[in-house]
Design a protein around this motif. Structure first.
Motif, PDB file in Angstrom:
ATOM      1  N   SER A   5      51.532  78.427  35.726  1.00  0.00           N
ATOM      2  CA  SER A   5      51.686  77.936  37.096  1.00  0.00           C
ATOM      3  C   SER A   5      52.376  78.921  38.038  1.00  0.00           C
ATOM      4  O   SER A   5      52.358  78.719  39.251  1.00  0.00           O
ATOM      5  CB  SER A   5      52.481  76.623  37.097  1.00  0.00           C
ATOM      6  OG  SER A   5      53.760  76.817  36.503  1.00  0.00           O
ATOM      7  N   ALA A   6      52.989  79.991  37.511  1.00  0.00           N
ATOM      8  CA  ALA A   6      53.670  80.942  38.390  1.00  0.00           C
ATOM      9  C   ALA A   6      52.657  81.640  39.299  1.00  0.00           C
ATOM     10  O   ALA A   6      51.510  81.892  38.909  1.00  0.00           O
ATOM     11  CB  ALA A   6      54.433  81.970  37.556  1.00  0.00           C
ATOM     12  N   SER A   7      53.098  81.970  40.499  1.00  0.00           N
ATOM     13  CA  SER A   7      52.181  82.499  41.518  1.00  0.00           C
ATOM     14  C   SER A   7      51.524  83.804  41.090  1.00  0.00           C
ATOM     15  O   SER A   7      50.382  84.080  41.472  1.00  0.00           O
ATOM     16  CB  SER A   7      52.935  82.703  42.836  1.00  0.00           C
ATOM     17  OG  SER A   7      54.025  83.605  42.651  1.00  0.00           O
ATOM     18  N   GLU A   8      52.213  84.627  40.288  1.00  0.00           N
ATOM     19  CA  GLU A   8      51.624  85.910  39.899  1.00  0.00           C
ATOM     20  C   GLU A   8      50.433  85.763  38.959  1.00  0.00           C
ATOM     21  O   GLU A   8      49.686  86.712  38.734  1.00  0.00           O
ATOM     22  CB  GLU A   8      52.673  86.816  39.247  1.00  0.00           C
ATOM     23  CG  GLU A   8      53.274  86.282  37.969  1.00  0.00           C
ATOM     24  CD  GLU A   8      54.606  85.571  38.199  1.00  0.00           C
ATOM     25  OE1 GLU A   8      55.466  85.629  37.302  1.00  0.00           O
ATOM     26  OE2 GLU A   8      54.760  84.966  39.287  1.00  0.00           O
ATOM     27  N   TYR A   9      50.250  84.550  38.405  1.00  0.00           N
ATOM     28  CA  TYR A   9      49.125  84.320  37.503  1.00  0.00           C
ATOM     29  C   TYR A   9      47.924  83.683  38.208  1.00  0.00           C
ATOM     30  O   TYR A   9      46.892  83.462  37.584  1.00  0.00           O
ATOM     31  CB  TYR A   9      49.552  83.448  36.323  1.00  0.00           C
ATOM     32  CG  TYR A   9      50.623  84.089  35.483  1.00  0.00           C
ATOM     33  CD1 TYR A   9      50.370  85.259  34.772  1.00  0.00           C
ATOM     34  CD2 TYR A   9      51.899  83.546  35.417  1.00  0.00           C
ATOM     35  CE1 TYR A   9      51.354  85.859  34.003  1.00  0.00           C
ATOM     36  CE2 TYR A   9      52.892  84.135  34.667  1.00  0.00           C
ATOM     37  CZ  TYR A   9      52.608  85.287  33.953  1.00  0.00           C
ATOM     38  OH  TYR A   9      53.587  85.883  33.201  1.00  0.00           O
ATOM     39  N   PHE A  10      48.065  83.398  39.497  1.00  0.00           N
ATOM     40  CA  PHE A  10      46.918  82.913  40.260  1.00  0.00           C
ATOM     41  C   PHE A  10      45.965  84.076  40.518  1.00  0.00           C
ATOM     42  O   PHE A  10      46.384  85.199  40.772  1.00  0.00           O
ATOM     43  CB  PHE A  10      47.369  82.330  41.599  1.00  0.00           C
ATOM     44  CG  PHE A  10      47.752  80.877  41.542  1.00  0.00           C
ATOM     45  CD1 PHE A  10      46.973  79.916  42.162  1.00  0.00           C
ATOM     46  CD2 PHE A  10      48.907  80.471  40.875  1.00  0.00           C
ATOM     47  CE1 PHE A  10      47.336  78.573  42.125  1.00  0.00           C
ATOM     48  CE2 PHE A  10      49.272  79.140  40.828  1.00  0.00           C
ATOM     49  CZ  PHE A  10      48.484  78.195  41.451  1.00  0.00           C
ATOM     50  N   TRP A  11      44.696  83.800  40.438  1.00  0.00           N
ATOM     51  CA  TRP A  11      43.666  84.754  40.868  1.00  0.00           C
ATOM     52  C   TRP A  11      42.827  84.028  41.897  1.00  0.00           C
ATOM     53  O   TRP A  11      42.287  82.963  41.619  1.00  0.00           O
ATOM     54  CB  TRP A  11      42.809  85.216  39.682  1.00  0.00           C
ATOM     55  CG  TRP A  11      41.663  86.078  40.101  1.00  0.00           C
ATOM     56  CD1 TRP A  11      41.702  87.374  40.509  1.00  0.00           C
ATOM     57  CD2 TRP A  11      40.280  85.694  40.142  1.00  0.00           C
ATOM     58  NE1 TRP A  11      40.437  87.835  40.815  1.00  0.00           N
ATOM     59  CE2 TRP A  11      39.542  86.821  40.588  1.00  0.00           C
ATOM     60  CE3 TRP A  11      39.597  84.510  39.849  1.00  0.00           C
ATOM     61  CZ2 TRP A  11      38.165  86.782  40.756  1.00  0.00           C
ATOM     62  CZ3 TRP A  11      38.227  84.485  40.002  1.00  0.00           C
ATOM     63  CH2 TRP A  11      37.520  85.619  40.452  1.00  0.00           C
ATOM     64  N   LYS A  12      42.784  84.612  43.116  1.00  0.00           N
ATOM     65  CA  LYS A  12      42.226  83.879  44.251  1.00  0.00           C
ATOM     66  C   LYS A  12      43.009  82.574  44.381  1.00  0.00           C
ATOM     67  O   LYS A  12      44.220  82.582  44.489  1.00  0.00           O
ATOM     68  CB  LYS A  12      40.725  83.681  44.107  1.00  0.00           C
ATOM     69  CG  LYS A  12      39.955  84.997  44.131  1.00  0.00           C
ATOM     70  CD  LYS A  12      38.461  84.789  44.245  1.00  0.00           C
ATOM     71  CE  LYS A  12      37.760  86.124  44.448  1.00  0.00           C
ATOM     72  NZ  LYS A  12      36.296  85.963  44.593  1.00  0.00           N
ATOM     73  N   ASN A  13      42.340  81.428  44.300  1.00  0.00           N
ATOM     74  CA  ASN A  13      43.043  80.154  44.457  1.00  0.00           C
ATOM     75  C   ASN A  13      43.168  79.418  43.124  1.00  0.00           C
ATOM     76  O   ASN A  13      43.505  78.239  43.105  1.00  0.00           O
ATOM     77  CB  ASN A  13      42.293  79.277  45.466  1.00  0.00           C
ATOM     78  CG  ASN A  13      43.188  78.277  46.154  1.00  0.00           C
ATOM     79  OD1 ASN A  13      44.385  78.522  46.339  1.00  0.00           O
ATOM     80  ND2 ASN A  13      42.641  77.129  46.526  1.00  0.00           N
ATOM     81  N   TYR A  14      42.927  80.141  42.013  1.00  0.00           N
ATOM     82  CA  TYR A  14      42.830  79.476  40.711  1.00  0.00           C
ATOM     83  C   TYR A  14      44.056  79.763  39.847  1.00  0.00           C
ATOM     84  O   TYR A  14      44.343  80.902  39.495  1.00  0.00           O
ATOM     85  CB  TYR A  14      41.564  79.928  39.991  1.00  0.00           C
ATOM     86  CG  TYR A  14      40.311  79.597  40.753  1.00  0.00           C
ATOM     87  CD1 TYR A  14      39.984  78.270  41.059  1.00  0.00           C
ATOM     88  CD2 TYR A  14      39.460  80.602  41.192  1.00  0.00           C
ATOM     89  CE1 TYR A  14      38.842  77.965  41.774  1.00  0.00           C
ATOM     90  CE2 TYR A  14      38.305  80.303  41.907  1.00  0.00           C
ATOM     91  CZ  TYR A  14      38.005  78.982  42.192  1.00  0.00           C
ATOM     92  OH  TYR A  14      36.870  78.679  42.902  1.00  0.00           O
ATOM     93  N   GLN A  15      44.725  78.697  39.482  1.00  0.00           N
ATOM     94  CA  GLN A  15      45.950  78.781  38.706  1.00  0.00           C
ATOM     95  C   GLN A  15      45.688  79.382  37.321  1.00  0.00           C
ATOM     96  O   GLN A  15      44.801  78.950  36.593  1.00  0.00           O
ATOM     97  CB  GLN A  15      46.543  77.376  38.552  1.00  0.00           C
ATOM     98  CG  GLN A  15      47.834  77.312  37.756  1.00  0.00           C
ATOM     99  CD  GLN A  15      48.396  75.903  37.731  1.00  0.00           C
ATOM    100  OE1 GLN A  15      48.251  75.149  38.699  1.00  0.00           O
ATOM    101  NE2 GLN A  15      49.032  75.532  36.629  1.00  0.00           N
TER     102      GLN A  15
END
Length: 428
Positions: free
Chosen positions: A392-402
């Motif tokens: 869930s951390a923001s650095e693991y989002f790619w585009k808008n996908y958690q």
């Protein structure tokens, strides 16, 4: 000069690690449950990937489990027929590939259609096979890779609860969750201590990018697959050869790294422990101010006429949301309920209707936020310490996908590795 050399070596090691496949401690036992032939043809693509890499696994089952659509085990068997024609060439380069006869022998038909409100129905050839495989004497767990609905897994657990400690689930959830929401709810409510990876969004990091014209995305088919072998010629029938491969991360997880440790990096992603499965329960019309988490269980109850002539758990109401229709059920004493889960974001209008006389048709709106699993409610299902999900951390989002960055970072390396196997077929 020495510092520059050390730095160069470190960068080289880092680049190599992003390409090299990590050795799996022991060959994993796997069983694949697929909705191949149903609504999304990317299952055919992932089956082709599996067949060309099946030497990496001890495969114990291939189950057709279409929660929705016209999936059938005949489609799995057709893919095996293609593999059989390419096998002589593949065997020149790969040892340990399964025989077509063996793969046919473990192909089983699962449930067609979604489960009723209780989450299970009756045993199928597929669910019985899950039980049989899980109960085999083997120190290794049975990993069940679910590319569609959970109906056969839920049925197997209902019929044989003792297998809970012997199986591990890697589920490509997200859109599949809405098709099998009742089976999912049954599992999370009754088997919270099951070892379970719930991949709702991370898998999206592996789907090709149509606007990127390189050999890993829009040009992959032309670069590696076009007119290559029988599997390659068949590949053109799915998304015009564009490699969606939304289910393949489940396979990749078993091929790279340590499947026993979901937190560790692997081609198939890395995951966090999950404490709860969000569930919002409404006994009134819902408004845009009512906010739920993406991928969560949404439960709408409507107080209607008491009808003793309508069997419990029978479908008799309809939820229309996101231009799709979903069946709801009578559960007794005038209580009518429908469950839903969605990956759409924003405010969604909905209606709940029925042909039952005096049923109070309902309409409203509900707002879905891009947070998973998010805050805890009293109505949530609490899970044990073996339930994992998208980081869930923001650095693991790619585009808008958690969590999708945990898979996207490996994608080019994986596609290049697969390209080598297509090259073997091309040279024949």
């Amino acid at each position: 000069m020495r510092e520059k050399l050390v730095l160069s070596l470190l960068l080289l090691i880092m680049a190599t690690n992003l390409v090299a496949q990590q050795t799996v401690p022991q060959k994993p036992r796997i069983l694949i449950s697929s909705d191949i032939g149903g609504t999304d043809p990317d299952d055919n693509q992932s089956v082709a990937h599996f067949l060309m890499y099946n030497n990496e696994f001890d495969t114990e089952g291939l189950i057709s489990s279409p929660s929705f659509g016209n999936g059938d085990k005949k489609e799995i068997l057709r893919m095996i027929d293609l593999y059989e024609k390419d096998l002589p060439t593949l065997e020149k380069h790969i040892q340990g590939l399964s025989s077509p006869a063996y793969l046919r022998s473990i192909t089983k038909q699962g449930r067609r259609g979604s489960a009723p409100y209780c989450g299970f129905a009756s045993a199928t050839e597929g669910s019985d096979w899950i039980v049989q495989c899980a109960r085999r004497e083997n120190k290794r767990p049975l990993y069940i890779l679910v590319w569609g609905g959970l109906e056969d897994v839920a049925q197997a657990l209902h019929d044989a609860p003792d297998i809970q400690s012997k199986i591990r689930i890697y589920w490509i959830g997200g859109p599949n969750k809405k098709w099998s929401i009742n089976s999912y709810t049954y599992i999370v409510q009754n088997f919270p201590d099951l070892w379970f990876i719930e991949n709702n969004a991370s898998y999206r990091g592996f789907i090709y990018q149509s606007k990127i014209n390189d050999q890993y995305n829009a040009l992959y088919y032309d670069t590696y697959i076009k007119d290559v072998g029988y599997l390659g010629k068949d590949f053109a029938h799915y998304y015009k050869g564009n490699p969606k491969l939304g289910d393949t991360p489940a396979l990749l997880y078993m091929m790279d790294g340590d499947p026993d440790n979901p937190a560790k990096e692997s081609w198939g992603g890395s995951f966090d422990l999950c404490t709860h499965s969000p569930r919002s329960v409404f006994y009134r019309p819902v408004t845009a101010k009512d906010t739920v988490q993406v991928y969560s269980i949404i439960e709408f109850h409507v107080a209607g006429p008491v009808r003793n002539d309508i069997p419990i758990d029978s479908a008799c109401i309809t939820l229309t949301i996101g231009k799709q229709k979903w069946g709801g059920y009578h559960i007794g004493n005038g209580d009518y309920v429908v469950r839903h889960s969605t990956y759409y974001l924003g405010t969604l209008p909905y209606t709940i209707t029925s042909n039952i006389p005096e049923f109070p048709n309902q309409e409203g709106e509900i707002t879905v936020e891009n947070i998973w699993p998010g805050r805890i409610r009293d109505t949530d299902y609490i899970v044990g310490n073996k339930w994992f999900t998208d980081k869930s951390a923001s650095e693991y989002f790619w585009k808008n996908y958690q969590g999708a960055q945990t898979i996207y970072k490996w994608r080019n390396a994986v596609m290049e590795d697969w390209g080598k196997r297509w090259e073997w077929l091309k040279k024949e």
